[in-house]
Design an enzyme around this catalytic site. Structure first.
Site, PDB file in Angstrom:
ATOM      1  NE  ARG A 172     -33.073  36.071 -88.783  1.00 12.16           N
ATOM      2  CZ  ARG A 172     -33.747  37.157 -89.495  1.00 12.16           C
ATOM      3  NH1 ARG A 172     -34.600  37.902 -89.059  1.00 12.16           N
ATOM      4  NH2 ARG A 172     -33.289  37.434 -90.878  1.00 12.16           N
ATOM      5  CG  ASP A 216     -29.844  34.831 -90.016  1.00 11.15           C
ATOM      6  OD1 ASP A 216     -30.705  34.380 -91.027  1.00 11.15           O
ATOM      7  OD2 ASP A 216     -30.198  35.685 -88.911  1.00 11.15           O
ATOM      8  CB  SER A 256     -28.823  37.705 -91.423  1.00 14.54           C
ATOM      9  OG  SER A 256     -30.062  37.844 -90.419  1.00 14.54           O
ATOM     10  CE1 TYR A 283     -37.766  36.882 -89.198  1.00 13.52           C
ATOM     11  CE2 TYR A 283     -37.925  35.212 -87.561  1.00 13.52           C
ATOM     12  CZ  TYR A 283     -37.638  35.708 -88.788  1.00 13.52           C
ATOM     13  OH  TYR A 283     -36.908  34.900 -89.529  1.00 13.52           O
TER      14      TYR A 283
END
Length: 376
Positions: A122, A130, A133, A226
């Site tokens: 990311r 991604d 996402s 995260y």
């Protein structure tokens, strides 16, 4: 000789998405590839065979994989399917590297170079790749709508001749991509929205969408965008403050998940019991254990008058747009893997190196390698 890309029908029950949609065929043409589709691959997502102009349509996987160089999927192949992939081919898709050891071993045996979209770093340069996402955005939107649908209350404030209807109070737990979309959607529907995330940095994002950030006094910034796992003491403090807000809410959407690990339990049975009858919980993390102790994946259960929904494969509920976004993610990744009409794997490229699961008979993703080989 042109590179052949093969796109099979998805075989996982309930999966309606497809890896390639007609609108990206021109983008594939620029890469100098030939597209081969299994008949009916896009139908569940709203893309009929006749829309795939320029693609070769075949009936079964034997014809599909014959001489194919690259295979594109949404869901990971089954163990049997992994054993039938063209030897030495490339496989791109969601591959759940934290599970499915037999499947991964078959990818090794077939010397498949597999790239897991869950492993895409990311970083700014990889935003167009991604898929977590892109699909998370859809999941957040759908879960907010689901909460509004299941709630016996209206979300917006209404002033009518029959009196004023007060707006619903919605709590969103987790302010990642999915959570932020859930906040934005619930707010657009007219609800009063509160949100919580263990990453304090999300406070500004929540407030920019019109939500109120719940401060529990716990922060857990983690690596790679995260959240880290909380200690028992932090979990208790978090739960105590959150329980008060949840008990006063009309609807809760939970989105907290840690890749490759069971979802953290945030709402226990006692908190559910404190909620008002008619309240709703939509648990986006149901498939990995759920953020609510009483969640059952794939079901809607009622406990203490509270409806708890545990939807599975939420992006597939919006298969058309989910497929379009996913297909663009794949095309952007292919642009890194194909140069001048040939497959070129640049291991100095962080995106290529980090997203690779298997290559040339080896498991390149270290945590997966340690788990699989440690079990031998």
């Amino acid at each position: 000789m042109s590179i052949t890309i093969a796109v099979p029908r998805e075989t996982v029950s309930g999966e309606r998405r497809v890896a390639i949609v007609p609108s990206v065929i021109k983008q594939l043409d620029k890469l100098g590839v030939t597209l081969r589709m299994q008949r009916g691959a896009g139908e569940a997502g709203g893309f009929t065979d006749d829309l795939y102009e320029g693609a070769t349509l075949v009936d079964d996987t034997s014809a599909l994989y014959d001489g194919a160089d690259i295979v594109l999927r949404v869901q990971p192949p089954s163990v049997e399917e992994a054993g039938k992939l063209p030897e030495g081919s490339l496989l791109l898709g969601f591959l759940t590297p934290h599970e499915g050891d037999s499947r991964i071993k078959n990818l090794q045996k077939r010397r498949v170079s597999s790239f897991a979209l869950e492993l895409v770093p990311r970083i700014t340069r990889a935003q167009g790749i991604d898929a977590l996402s892109s699909q998370g955005n859809i999941a957040g939107y759908k879960c907010a709508l689901m909460a509004a649908h299941l709630s016996p209350k209206l979300f917006p404030m209404l002033t009518t001749a029959a009196g004023t209807v007060r707006p619903a109070r919605v709590v969103v737990v987790g302010a990642g991509v999915a959570g932020l979309q859930a906040i934005a959607t619930a707010k657009r529907l007219g609800a009063i929205v509160e949100a919580y995330d263990v990453r304090a940095a999300t406070k500004e994002q929540v407030e920019s969408l019109g939500g109120k950030f719940i401060d529990t006094g716990v922060s857990a910034e983690g690596e790679g965008g995260y959240a880290r796992e909380l200690t028992d003491e932090e979990k208790a403090q978090q739960a105590e403050v959150l329980a008060q807000h949840i008990a006063q809410s009309d609807a809760v959407v939970t989105t907290a998940a840690i890749p490759g690990r069971p979802a953290p339990t945030i709402i226990d049975a006692e908190t559910v019991q404190r909620m008002k009858a008619g309240s709703v919980i939509v648990d986006m993390a149901a498939e990995t254990g759920g953020n609510c102790e009483l969640t059952e994946a794939g079901k809607e259960v009622v406990a203490h008058g509270v409806t708890i929904a545990g939807p599975k494969n939420i992006p597939s509920m919006a298969a058309t747009h989910a497929s379009e976004m996913y297909a663009r993610n794949l095309c952007n990744l292919l642009a890194l893997l194909i140069k001048d009409g040939e497959i070129h794997l640049d291991w100095d490229d962080q995106v290529v190196a980090d997203s690779c699961l298997t290559h040339d008979g080896e498991i390149r993703h270290a945590p997966t390698r340690e788990r699989v080989e440690g079990g031998n």
